[in-house]
Design an enzyme around this catalytic site. Structure first.
Site, short mmCIF file in Angstrom:
data_model
loop_
_atom_site.label_atom_id
_atom_site.label_comp_id
_atom_site.label_asym_id
_atom_site.label_seq_id
_atom_site.Cartn_x
_atom_site.Cartn_y
_atom_site.Cartn_z
N GLY A 145 -7.11 21.30 -8.67
CA GLY A 145 -7.70 20.09 -9.00
C GLY A 145 -9.11 19.74 -8.06
N LYS B 67 -22.56 13.28 -1.43
CA LYS B 67 -21.69 13.02 -0.65
C LYS B 67 -22.77 12.79 1.06
CE LYS B 67 -17.72 14.74 -2.00
NZ LYS B 67 -17.25 16.37 -2.03
N GLY C 133 -8.08 17.88 -3.85
CA GLY C 133 -6.96 17.58 -4.64
C GLY C 133 -6.92 16.53 -3.96
N GLU D 299 -13.32 5.62 1.58
CA GLU D 299 -13.15 6.76 2.18
C GLU D 299 -12.62 8.62 1.45
OE1 GLU D 299 -12.87 6.44 6.64
OE2 GLU D 299 -13.44 8.53 5.27
N GLU E 117 -14.43 19.09 -9.31
CA GLU E 117 -15.01 18.08 -10.48
C GLU E 117 -14.89 18.52 -12.00
OE1 GLU E 117 -16.06 14.96 -8.95
OE2 GLU E 117 -15.08 16.66 -7.31
P1 NAP Z 1 -9.42 13.52 -13.39
O1 NAP Z 1 -8.52 14.51 -13.14
O2 NAP Z 1 -9.92 14.03 -14.28
O3 NAP Z 1 -8.65 11.78 -13.73
C1 NAP Z 1 -9.60 10.85 -14.20
C2 NAP Z 1 -9.50 9.85 -15.01
O4 NAP Z 1 -9.61 9.00 -15.21
C3 NAP Z 1 -8.48 10.33 -15.76
O5 NAP Z 1 -6.89 9.72 -15.91
C4 NAP Z 1 -8.61 9.81 -17.13
O6 NAP Z 1 -7.70 9.79 -17.86
C5 NAP Z 1 -9.53 8.93 -16.53
N1 NAP Z 1 -10.29 8.21 -17.73
C6 NAP Z 1 -11.91 9.03 -17.41
N2 NAP Z 1 -13.21 8.26 -18.18
C7 NAP Z 1 -12.14 7.73 -18.55
C8 NAP Z 1 -12.28 6.26 -19.69
N3 NAP Z 1 -13.86 6.53 -20.21
N4 NAP Z 1 -11.88 5.69 -20.20
C9 NAP Z 1 -10.44 5.34 -19.63
N5 NAP Z 1 -9.63 6.35 -18.64
C10 NAP Z 1 -10.81 7.70 -18.25
O7 NAP Z 1 -10.20 13.04 -11.85
P2 NAP Z 1 -10.08 13.65 -10.88
O8 NAP Z 1 -10.07 14.81 -9.81
O9 NAP Z 1 -8.78 12.49 -10.03
O10 NAP Z 1 -11.28 12.92 -9.61
C11 NAP Z 1 -10.83 10.78 -9.89
C12 NAP Z 1 -12.59 10.40 -8.94
O11 NAP Z 1 -12.42 11.13 -7.61
C13 NAP Z 1 -14.03 11.50 -8.89
O12 NAP Z 1 -14.84 9.83 -9.08
C14 NAP Z 1 -14.16 12.35 -8.94
O13 NAP Z 1 -15.38 12.45 -8.06
C15 NAP Z 1 -13.45 11.56 -7.31
N6 NAP Z 1 -12.65 12.68 -5.82
C16 NAP Z 1 -12.19 13.91 -6.68
C17 NAP Z 1 -11.26 14.66 -5.75
C18 NAP Z 1 -10.67 15.75 -6.66
O14 NAP Z 1 -10.11 16.65 -5.38
N7 NAP Z 1 -10.01 15.87 -7.50
C19 NAP Z 1 -11.56 14.53 -4.48
C20 NAP Z 1 -12.34 12.85 -3.87
C21 NAP Z 1 -12.18 12.50 -4.73
P3 NAP Z 1 -7.11 10.54 -18.80
O15 NAP Z 1 -5.93 11.26 -17.88
O16 NAP Z 1 -6.08 10.32 -19.80
O17 NAP Z 1 -7.91 11.80 -19.27
N1 HSE Z 2 -14.95 18.86 -6.03
C1 HSE Z 2 -14.82 17.75 -4.26
C2 HSE Z 2 -14.65 19.64 -3.58
C3 HSE Z 2 -13.66 17.69 -4.56
O1 HSE Z 2 -14.38 20.33 -4.04
O2 HSE Z 2 -14.95 19.31 -2.79
C4 HSE Z 2 -13.54 16.49 -3.42
O3 HSE Z 2 -14.59 15.54 -3.00
#
Ligand code: NAP
Ligand code: HSE
Length: 442
Positions: free
Chosen positions: A189, A207, A306, A131, A192
């Protein structure tokens, strides 16, 4: 709270992972009362254990061995919140092969490998829920799968990238350039880890591919998505939009061509009328307009990126997973979680000559006699009809000037050929910037 304990493993403890942990921990008692089960995060995988976190966690739960979390027999639900398509794919594949329920927010992974991952889930009796992968906190996947299940969709249009919408909104309201705002979108936050995924339109295209699968049952190749990002948008485009009742938005569109029924999937910056349901959706908000043959148009608006918005969506998948574990039928399946896909795998992809729109074209040209005539002649030769021409008055000695034209309805093929021809004129100084003027008719 019921007796049953459901154990969750988080692979990734960044923006999203920490949000999921924090909200699950804060609402553990309430969720327990609602579900009759105690949801507890028992293991968390990160890349670097020594990194300082925003959210307090018992260090004994944290490991750098994410694969072991994905395959841990004591974990019921694996949440992949790392990003990327390498290690993330391996973890998800192994967890599904072990028959586990996997929750992911990773749209890149789904776009590139969704078909095989869903097949793996099916084969081994697991489930893959996603989701949070589209439109952050908006439950649009549930809407398409469940609420709108009876509908055929003529078109779906959406603002699917919060970072781009945040940047475009602040460019409009504050006159800043996109580079000036990108750093703030990262700090909030929204962006990407590799922000080019956002500003080049790639994240929105991932998406769109996921939505196309849900709405039509077709896994579109990423290369088949007509794609442009927002990096070429400047203040001239923004001002033109403002002066003419539009907003510049990065729009993902899925459209069934009326005659051929071919599917058109695009992510393009577009001029959207402010009066349209997507035209005044600002900031990090996403919005999706869905045209169904039974219901008509429904529109969904909410925060698209976020920590909190995304956690909300991930936790809804965790809760569905808990229901599945507690109440699942004899085969352990709930059809609403992974219904048979719509039968659209053979749908053709629309060709540029089948795609119709009005267009906006901005170019920088020599300020000398005859230039407008050259441009008009090219448009005429491609049978593209002018709707407006805008050139701001410049001083007597100006050598270069910006020229903006809009067209009447034409095809994508005609506008591409026109822009190629215009770019070859000596009087046109760099490749013209073009975008559709989107009215989103049914
Ligand atoms: P992020 O802040 O960069 O966090 C990524 C996490 O994964 C960190 O804890 C990192 O560890 C860990 N990680 C990365 N590579 C790794 C590896 N090789 N081995 C072990 N741990 C690893 O990213 P995020 O924003 O939370 O996004 C996570 C996912 O959600 C992505 O697929 C993104 O596209 C999706 N998403 C994000 C958002 C958003 O608004 N941010 C919204 C929807 C979907 P460390 O902390 O130790 O570096
Ligand atoms: N980087 C993505 C955005 C996170 O800004 O929409 C949510 O999927």
């Amino acid at each position: 709270m019921g007796d049953r304990q459901i154990r969750v493993g988080l692979c990734g403890f960044g923006i999203v992972g920490q949000g999921v942990f924090d909200h699950l921990t804060r609402k553990r008692k309430l969720l327990g009362e609602q579900l009759g089960a105690d949801i507890v995060v028992t293991r968390v995988a990160v890349r670097d254990r020594s990194k300082k976190r925003d959210v307090q966690i018992d260090s004994g739960l944290v490991t750098e061995d994410s694969l072991s979390v994905g395959t841990d027999p004591d974990i019921d639900i694996v949440c992949e919140l790392m990003g990327g398509t390498g290690l993330a794919k391996e973890i998800v594949t192994r967890a599904l092969a072990a028959g586990k329920i996997v929750v992911t927010a990773n749209k890149a992974l789904l776009c590139d490998h969704g078909k095989e991952l869903l097949a793996t889930a099916q084969k081994h009796g697991g489930h893959l829920l996603f989701e949070a992968s589209v439109a952050g906190g908006i439950p649009v996947i549930k809407a398409i799968r469940e609420g709108l299940i009876i509908n055929d969709f003529s078109r779906i249009d959406g603002i699917l990238n919060g970072t781009c919408n945040y940047i475009l909104t602040r460019m409009t309201n504050e006159g800043l350039s996109y580079q000036e705002i990108l750093g703030e979108a990262k700090a909030m936050g929204y962006a990407e880890a590799d922000e080019s995924l956002d500003v080049d339109g790639i994240d929105a295209a991932h998406k769109a591919v996921v939505l196309a699968y849900l709405a039509y049952g077709k896994w579109t190749n990423f290369q088949e998505v007509r794609l442009a990002g927002i990096t070429k948008i400047n203040q001239e485009d923004i001002r033109f939009a403002e002066d003419n009742g539009y907003a510049v938005k990065l729009i993902a569109s899925l459209e069934r061509e009326r005659q051929s029924k071919a599917l058109y999937v695009s992510v393009l910056p577009a001029l959207v009328p402010k009066s349209n349901s997507l035209g005044s959706v600002d900031g990090v908000f996403n919005a999706i307009s869905i045209h169904g043959d039974v219901v008509g148009e429904t529109v969904y608006i909410g925060p698209g990126a976020g920590r909190h918005a995304t956690s909300s969506a991930v936790i809804s998948d965790i809760v569905d997973s808990v229901k599945l574990l507690i109440f699942g039928g004899p085969e352990g399946r709930f059809p609403f979680l992974d219904p048979a896909p719509k039968n659209g795998s053979e749908l053709p992809i629309a060709q540029p000559e089948e795609v119709h729109s009005r267009y906006y074209v901005r170019m920088r040209v020599d300020d000398r006699p005859g230039v407008m005539a050259e441009i008009a002649s090219i448009l005429a030769s491609r049978k593209v009809s002018l709707a407006s021409v805008t050139q701001k008055e410049v001083g007597e000695n100006a050598e270069k000037v910006s020229l903006i034209i809009t067209t009447h309805m034409t095809t994508e093929k005609a506008i591409e050929e026109t822009v190629d021809d215009l770019g070859r004129l000596d009087s046109v100084l760099c490749s013209p910037m073009t975008m559709p003027i989107s009215e989103f008719g049914q």
